[in-house]
Design an enzyme around this catalytic site. Structure first.
Site, PDB file in Angstrom:
ATOM      1  N   LYS A  80       0.865  -1.177   0.000  1.00 56.12           N
ATOM      2  CA  LYS A  80       0.000   0.000   0.000  1.00 56.12           C
ATOM      3  C   LYS A  80       0.900   1.224   0.000  1.00 56.12           C
ATOM      4  O   LYS A  80       2.058   1.148   0.396  1.00 56.12           O
ATOM      5  CB  LYS A  80      -0.863  -0.004   1.273  1.00 56.12           C
ATOM      6  N   GLY A 180     -24.703   3.422   4.319  1.00 54.33           N
ATOM      7  CA  GLY A 180     -23.888   4.150   3.341  1.00 54.33           C
ATOM      8  C   GLY A 180     -24.211   3.722   1.927  1.00 54.33           C
ATOM      9  O   GLY A 180     -23.910   2.594   1.522  1.00 54.33           O
ATOM     10  N   VAL A 181     -24.876   4.625   1.195  1.00 49.33           N
ATOM     11  CA  VAL A 181     -25.175   4.316  -0.212  1.00 49.33           C
ATOM     12  C   VAL A 181     -24.357   5.254  -1.101  1.00 49.33           C
ATOM     13  O   VAL A 181     -24.889   6.061  -1.858  1.00 49.33           O
ATOM     14  CB  VAL A 181     -26.695   4.364  -0.535  1.00 49.33           C
ATOM     15  N   VAL A 184     -20.115   2.150  -3.656  1.00 52.07           N
ATOM     16  CA  VAL A 184     -20.359   0.704  -3.546  1.00 52.07           C
ATOM     17  C   VAL A 184     -21.783   0.432  -3.058  1.00 52.07           C
ATOM     18  O   VAL A 184     -22.510  -0.381  -3.638  1.00 52.07           O
ATOM     19  CB  VAL A 184     -19.353   0.015  -2.590  1.00 52.07           C
TER      20      VAL A 184
HETATM   21  N1  LIG Z   1     -14.950   1.456  -3.974  1.00 54.17           N
HETATM   22  C1  LIG Z   1     -14.567   0.196  -3.910  1.00 54.17           C
HETATM   23  O1  LIG Z   1     -14.508  -0.522  -4.927  1.00 54.17           O
HETATM   24  C2  LIG Z   1     -14.231  -0.411  -2.570  1.00 54.17           C
HETATM   25  C3  LIG Z   1     -13.549  -1.644  -2.555  1.00 54.17           C
HETATM   26  C4  LIG Z   1     -13.266  -2.245  -1.318  1.00 54.17           C
HETATM   27  C5  LIG Z   1     -13.646  -1.591  -0.129  1.00 54.17           C
HETATM   28  N2  LIG Z   1     -14.302  -0.384  -0.198  1.00 54.17           N
HETATM   29  C6  LIG Z   1     -14.707   0.242   1.075  1.00 54.17           C
HETATM   30  O2  LIG Z   1     -16.142   0.353   1.093  1.00 54.17           O
HETATM   31  C7  LIG Z   1     -16.530   1.550   1.794  1.00 54.17           C
HETATM   32  C8  LIG Z   1     -17.383   2.431   0.878  1.00 54.17           C
HETATM   33  O3  LIG Z   1     -16.611   2.787  -0.262  1.00 54.17           O
HETATM   34  P1  LIG Z   1     -17.190   3.747  -1.412  1.00 54.17           P
HETATM   35  O4  LIG Z   1     -16.191   3.709  -2.498  1.00 54.17           O
HETATM   36  O5  LIG Z   1     -18.604   3.416  -1.662  1.00 54.17           O
HETATM   37  O6  LIG Z   1     -17.083   5.160  -0.665  1.00 54.17           O
HETATM   38  P2  LIG Z   1     -18.073   6.412  -0.827  1.00 54.17           P
HETATM   39  O7  LIG Z   1     -17.369   7.543  -0.148  1.00 54.17           O
HETATM   40  O8  LIG Z   1     -18.526   6.571  -2.241  1.00 54.17           O
HETATM   41  O9  LIG Z   1     -19.364   5.971   0.010  1.00 54.17           O
HETATM   42  C9  LIG Z   1     -19.420   5.986   1.397  1.00 54.17           C
HETATM   43  C10 LIG Z   1     -20.789   6.549   1.766  1.00 54.17           C
HETATM   44  O10 LIG Z   1     -20.971   6.426   3.179  1.00 54.17           O
HETATM   45  C11 LIG Z   1     -21.602   7.590   3.643  1.00 54.17           C
HETATM   46  N3  LIG Z   1     -21.337   7.738   5.070  1.00 54.17           N
HETATM   47  C12 LIG Z   1     -20.218   8.196   5.680  1.00 54.17           C
HETATM   48  N4  LIG Z   1     -20.367   8.161   7.015  1.00 54.17           N
HETATM   49  C13 LIG Z   1     -21.588   7.640   7.247  1.00 54.17           C
HETATM   50  C14 LIG Z   1     -22.307   7.326   8.424  1.00 54.17           C
HETATM   51  N5  LIG Z   1     -21.792   7.539   9.632  1.00 54.17           N
HETATM   52  N6  LIG Z   1     -23.546   6.814   8.297  1.00 54.17           N
HETATM   53  C15 LIG Z   1     -24.069   6.586   7.090  1.00 54.17           C
HETATM   54  N7  LIG Z   1     -23.435   6.867   5.930  1.00 54.17           N
HETATM   55  C16 LIG Z   1     -22.208   7.377   6.019  1.00 54.17           C
HETATM   56  C17 LIG Z   1     -21.025   8.699   2.801  1.00 54.17           C
HETATM   57  O11 LIG Z   1     -21.874   9.847   2.805  1.00 54.17           O
HETATM   58  C18 LIG Z   1     -20.961   8.030   1.428  1.00 54.17           C
HETATM   59  O12 LIG Z   1     -22.143   8.243   0.674  1.00 54.17           O
HETATM   60  C19 LIG Z   1     -15.218   2.188   2.261  1.00 54.17           C
HETATM   61  O13 LIG Z   1     -14.940   1.722   3.569  1.00 54.17           O
HETATM   62  C20 LIG Z   1     -14.180   1.649   1.296  1.00 54.17           C
HETATM   63  O14 LIG Z   1     -12.885   1.621   1.841  1.00 54.17           O
HETATM   64  C21 LIG Z   1     -14.596   0.211  -1.378  1.00 54.17           C
END
Ligand SMILES: NC(=O)c1ccc[n+]([C@@H]2O[C@H](COP(=O)([O-])OP(=O)(O)OC[C@H]3O[C@@H](n4cnc5c(N)ncnc54)[C@H](O)[C@@H]3O)[C@@H](O)[C@H]2O)c1
Length: 360
Positions: A80, A180-181, A184
């Site tokens: 990383k 969290g929508v 992903v």
């Molecule tokens: N994007 C990927 O392909 C991927 C792959 C593996 C892991 N992840 C993990 O999955 C998670 C989501 O990733 P993402 O890319 O969708 O991020 P993102 O920032 O697009 O979505 C996260 C969402 O969570 C919401 N949020 C934040 N705090 C919150 C709370 N306390 N209550 C409710 N909602 C809340 C945010 O407003 C946002 O809409 C992260 O932890 C990320 O590390 C993502």
């Protein structure tokens, strides 16, 4: 604790500090293991409060990547990188190209991709300096945004859990509470709606909730209530640490499948979930879809092949749940056990020298 002591404990292979005074690039790349292949892991761009905090984060995250890749059955090690800075203010072409040269100096021992604070466009810039940058734009032959593919892996994992718990992988009629929508979570909601599952969602942003309500027929709840919802699956897709000593007693679900990294606040929380009879599908197993997708770029990206491999998260999840049952341990311990076994077995394969190869 000093850097060398820390490295000795976690067994990292190499740590590289990169600095470019003109762009003010400050980066740390940590290679945890190359036992199974090159160390692949994204670049996190974050305004760390201190260099120590950045170092701790990169050491922790790189080790996590070793386990994620091993459990997913990939020929990859774990690494990383972090860049210390504010992603809204401190990005520049010079900075990413300087970073690309640091990555290139490792000659493929470390392969980078996007992560929190970096985008496909940033990776396109890094790619101009090194071929060891993945997660590029679709227009440039890359795999683009991994989020919908990560969501597909979550669906595969949820089916495996349903198979284990109810003896049927069908998701129609199952209730999912998604925390969290975002990228992903919304893609997960879409795919679950297509599978005719029932959805309850929350988000820190009202507009994200509204989109899920209008597009996928989801029911909204307040963010501080989502973990208490009566449901089959609780799906953390926002932040880490959501499964802790305060929230676990309040859960009202049968199983947990979500994308967020580091969902367990501590290792003890896996045991707490077990005591409550809640089946936890380990985050680093079920959210490997994004990694699997980006890994495919190494072989000339094929979406068909990437999705085929992502769907194998069904088998990987079942294997871990079965191993947990057989060994009488929790699924988190089983996932680590399965990954360790692979690292041990494949990483110690006998070497056959050729062409006067004198490397160890
Ligand atoms: N994007 C990927 O392909 C991927 C792959 C593996 C892991 N992840 C993990 O999955 C998670 C989501 O990733 P993402 O890319 O969708 O991020 P993102 O920032 O697009 O979505 C996260 C969402 O969570 C919401 N949020 C934040 N705090 C919150 C709370 N306390 N209550 C409710 N909602 C809340 C945010 O407003 C946002 O809409 C992260 O932890 C990320 O590390 C993502």
């Amino acid at each position: 604790m000093g850097v060398f002591e820390e490295v000795a404990i976690e067994g990292h292979e190499q740590i590289l500090f990169g600095y470019d005074p003109v762009s003010d690039l400050k980066t740390i790349i940590a290679i945890h293991s190359t036992a199974l292949g090159p160390a692949l892991g994204g670049t996190r761009f974050f305004p760390y409060k201190s260099e120590e905090a950045a170092l701790n984060d990169v050491l922790r995250l790189s080790k996590g990547m070793t386990y994620k890749a091993a459990a997913a059955g990939l020929d990859l090690g774990g690494g990383k990188a972090v860049i210390i800075g504010d992603p809204r203010q401190d990005k520049s072409e010079r900075l990413f190209r300087a970073y690309g040269r640091v990555v290139d100096s490792l000659q493929g021992r470390y392969i980078t991709a996007e992560d929190v604070g970096t985008t496909t466009t940033d990776m396109d810039m890094v790619r101009r300096e090194t071929k060891w940058a993945l997660g590029n734009s679709v227009a440039l032959g890359g795999s683009g945004d991994p989020s919908p593919v990560t969501a597909r892996g979550l669906v595969a994992a949820a089916r495996a859990v349903a198979q284990k718990v109810w003896g049927d992988s069908e998701l129609a009629g199952r209730r999912f509470a998604i925390q969290g929508v975002g990228k992903v979570g919304s893609a997960f909601a879409q795919q679950l709606a297509e599978a005719r599952a029932e959805l309850i969602v929350c988000d820190a942003y009202e507009s994200a909730v509204q989109a899920a309500v209008e597009n996928y027929g989801a029911k909204p709840v307040e963010p501080d209530e989502i973990h208490q919802v009566d449901c089959d699956f609780f799906s953390p897709c926002a932040l880490g640490g959501i499964l802790n000593e305060d929230t676990i007693p309040e859960l009202n679900c049968q199983a947990i499948v979500g994308s967020a990294n580091n969902q367990l606040a501590t290792d003890h929380d896996a045991g707490r979930l077990g005591e409550r009879g809640i089946l936890y599908a380990p985050d680093f197993v079920v959210n490997a879809g994004g990694l699997i997708n980006v890994y495919d770029e190494l072989h000339g990206y094929s979406r068909t092949r990437a999705l085929y491999r992502v769907d194998a998260i069904f088998d990987a999840t079942l294997e871990i749940l079965n191993t947990a049952e057989e060994l009488g341990i929790n699924p988190n311990e089983a996932a680590i056990e399965v990954a360790d076994r692979r690292i041990d077995q494949i990483g110690s394969l006998r070497k056959f020298r050729r062409d006067g190869d004198d490397r160890n």
